[in-house]
Design a protein around this motif. Structure first.
Motif, mmCIF file in Angstrom:
data_model
loop_
_atom_site.group_PDB
_atom_site.id
_atom_site.type_symbol
_atom_site.label_atom_id
_atom_site.label_comp_id
_atom_site.label_asym_id
_atom_site.label_seq_id
_atom_site.Cartn_x
_atom_site.Cartn_y
_atom_site.Cartn_z
ATOM 1 N N MET A 142 6.460 52.114 53.935
ATOM 2 C CA MET A 142 5.526 52.064 52.824
ATOM 3 C C MET A 142 6.183 51.431 51.594
ATOM 4 S SD MET A 142 2.490 52.862 52.756
ATOM 5 C CE MET A 142 1.108 53.527 51.993
ATOM 6 N N ARG A 143 7.484 51.622 51.480
ATOM 7 C CA ARG A 143 8.203 51.067 50.340
ATOM 8 C C ARG A 143 8.138 49.546 50.350
ATOM 9 N NH1 ARG A 143 14.532 50.978 50.033
ATOM 10 N NH2 ARG A 143 14.765 49.806 48.127
ATOM 11 N N TYR A 144 8.229 48.942 51.527
ATOM 12 C CA TYR A 144 8.184 47.483 51.620
ATOM 13 C C TYR A 144 6.800 46.937 51.281
ATOM 14 C CZ TYR A 144 12.724 47.910 53.812
ATOM 15 O OH TYR A 144 14.028 48.191 54.057
ATOM 16 N N LEU A 145 5.776 47.697 51.587
ATOM 17 C CA LEU A 145 4.424 47.282 51.226
ATOM 18 C C LEU A 145 4.267 47.232 49.709
ATOM 19 C CD1 LEU A 145 1.505 46.598 52.024
ATOM 20 C CD2 LEU A 145 1.044 49.046 51.945
ATOM 21 N N TYR A 146 4.778 48.228 49.016
ATOM 22 C CA TYR A 146 4.701 48.240 47.554
ATOM 23 C C TYR A 146 5.523 47.102 46.957
ATOM 24 C CZ TYR A 146 2.458 52.789 47.823
ATOM 25 O OH TYR A 146 1.592 53.801 48.090
ATOM 26 N N LEU A 147 6.655 46.814 47.563
ATOM 27 C CA LEU A 147 7.467 45.701 47.100
ATOM 28 C C LEU A 147 6.736 44.380 47.295
ATOM 29 C CD1 LEU A 147 10.230 44.902 45.966
ATOM 30 C CD2 LEU A 147 11.018 44.722 48.329
ATOM 31 N N LEU A 148 6.075 44.236 48.437
ATOM 32 C CA LEU A 148 5.288 43.031 48.699
ATOM 33 C C LEU A 148 4.129 42.910 47.717
ATOM 34 C CD1 LEU A 148 4.751 40.612 50.629
ATOM 35 C CD2 LEU A 148 3.234 42.147 51.874
ATOM 36 N N LEU A 149 3.430 43.978 47.455
ATOM 37 C CA LEU A 149 2.310 43.947 46.518
ATOM 38 C C LEU A 149 2.778 43.646 45.096
ATOM 39 C CD1 LEU A 149 0.125 46.899 47.793
ATOM 40 C CD2 LEU A 149 -0.247 44.453 48.101
ATOM 41 N N ALA A 150 3.938 44.152 44.724
ATOM 42 C CA ALA A 150 4.486 43.834 43.401
ATOM 43 C C ALA A 150 4.820 42.343 43.310
ATOM 44 C CB ALA A 150 5.714 44.679 43.124
ATOM 45 N N GLY A 151 5.341 41.780 44.383
ATOM 46 C CA GLY A 151 5.632 40.350 44.403
ATOM 47 C C GLY A 151 4.383 39.505 44.291
ATOM 48 N N VAL A 152 3.334 39.918 44.974
ATOM 49 C CA VAL A 152 2.060 39.195 44.899
ATOM 50 C C VAL A 152 1.486 39.279 43.485
ATOM 51 C CG1 VAL A 152 -0.331 39.238 45.704
ATOM 52 C CG2 VAL A 152 1.527 39.444 47.339
ATOM 53 N N LEU A 153 1.625 40.426 42.855
ATOM 54 C CA LEU A 153 1.136 40.586 41.484
ATOM 55 C C LEU A 153 1.891 39.672 40.523
ATOM 56 C CD1 LEU A 153 -0.618 42.166 39.428
ATOM 57 C CD2 LEU A 153 1.333 43.696 39.183
ATOM 58 N N VAL A 154 3.203 39.624 40.645
ATOM 59 C CA VAL A 154 4.008 38.762 39.782
ATOM 60 C C VAL A 154 3.677 37.297 40.043
ATOM 61 C CG1 VAL A 154 6.380 38.003 39.313
ATOM 62 C CG2 VAL A 154 5.861 40.430 39.483
ATOM 63 N N ASN A 155 3.477 36.938 41.301
ATOM 64 C CA ASN A 155 3.123 35.562 41.648
ATOM 65 C C ASN A 155 1.777 35.177 41.042
ATOM 66 O OD1 ASN A 155 2.961 33.069 42.832
ATOM 67 N ND2 ASN A 155 2.404 33.846 44.832
ATOM 68 N N SER A 156 0.801 36.023 41.158
ATOM 69 C CA SER A 156 -0.525 35.735 40.603
ATOM 70 C C SER A 156 -0.486 35.651 39.082
ATOM 71 C CB SER A 156 -1.516 36.811 41.029
ATOM 72 O OG SER A 156 -1.674 36.809 42.417
ATOM 73 N N LEU A 157 0.257 36.535 38.477
ATOM 74 C CA LEU A 157 0.379 36.514 37.022
ATOM 75 C C LEU A 157 1.058 35.229 36.554
ATOM 76 C CD1 LEU A 157 -0.075 38.173 34.429
ATOM 77 C CD2 LEU A 157 2.216 39.087 34.763
ATOM 78 N N GLY A 158 2.105 34.829 37.229
ATOM 79 C CA GLY A 158 2.796 33.595 36.871
ATOM 80 C C GLY A 158 1.930 32.369 37.063
ATOM 81 N N SER A 159 1.174 32.334 38.146
ATOM 82 C CA SER A 159 0.287 31.196 38.380
ATOM 83 C C SER A 159 -0.809 31.118 37.321
ATOM 84 C CB SER A 159 -0.343 31.303 39.767
ATOM 85 O OG SER A 159 0.643 31.228 40.759
ATOM 86 N N GLY A 160 -1.361 32.251 36.965
ATOM 87 C CA GLY A 160 -2.396 32.269 35.938
ATOM 88 C C GLY A 160 -1.877 31.859 34.572
ATOM 89 N N LEU A 161 -0.697 32.338 34.221
ATOM 90 C CA LEU A 161 -0.121 31.962 32.926
ATOM 91 C C LEU A 161 0.262 30.486 32.885
ATOM 92 C CD1 LEU A 161 2.080 35.062 32.059
ATOM 93 C CD2 LEU A 161 -0.008 34.311 30.941
ATOM 94 N N THR A 162 0.729 29.965 34.010
ATOM 95 C CA THR A 162 1.045 28.540 34.068
ATOM 96 C C THR A 162 -0.212 27.694 33.894
ATOM 97 O OG1 THR A 162 2.928 28.974 35.498
ATOM 98 C CG2 THR A 162 2.072 26.730 35.487
ATOM 99 N N ALA A 163 -1.291 28.081 34.561
ATOM 100 C CA ALA A 163 -2.547 27.348 34.429
ATOM 101 C C ALA A 163 -3.068 27.416 32.993
ATOM 102 C CB ALA A 163 -3.587 27.908 35.389
ATOM 103 N N PHE A 164 -2.936 28.568 32.373
ATOM 104 C CA PHE A 164 -3.374 28.705 30.982
ATOM 105 C C PHE A 164 -2.530 27.839 30.062
ATOM 106 C CE2 PHE A 164 -3.061 30.833 26.845
ATOM 107 C CZ PHE A 164 -4.385 30.766 26.460
#
Length: 59
Positions: A1-23
Motif C-alpha cells: 500500500m505504501r508504494y501505491l501512495y508513493l505512486l499517487l504522490a508522483g502523479v500529483l506532482v507530475n500533474s501539478l508541474g505540467s499545469g504550472l508549466t502550461a500556465f
C-alpha cells in the motif's frame, strides 16, 4: 500500500508541474504577443494530449 501512495504522490506532482508549466507558457505567450489566440493555442497544445490519449485500463 505504501508504494501505491508513493505512486499517487508522483502523479500529483507530475500533474501539478505540467499545469504550472502550461500556465507559465500561456503568460509568456500573452506578454510576448498580446493576443488571446496565442494563449488559446498554447493551452490547446498543452492539454490536447491528455484529451486525445487518455489512460487506458489494463487488459
Amino acid at each position: 500500500m505504501r508504494y501505491l501512495y508513493l505512486l499517487l504522490a508522483g502523479v500529483l506532482v507530475n500533474s501539478l508541474g505540467s499545469g504550472l508549466t502550461a500556465f507559465g507558457l500561456a503568460v509568456f505567450a500573452y506578454t510576448t504577443y498580446g493576443t488571446a489566440s496565442a494563449v488559446a493555442m498554447v493551452q490547446l497544445c498543452a492539454f490536447a494530449p491528455s484529451c486525445c490519449w487518455p489512460p487506458r485500463p489494463a487488459p
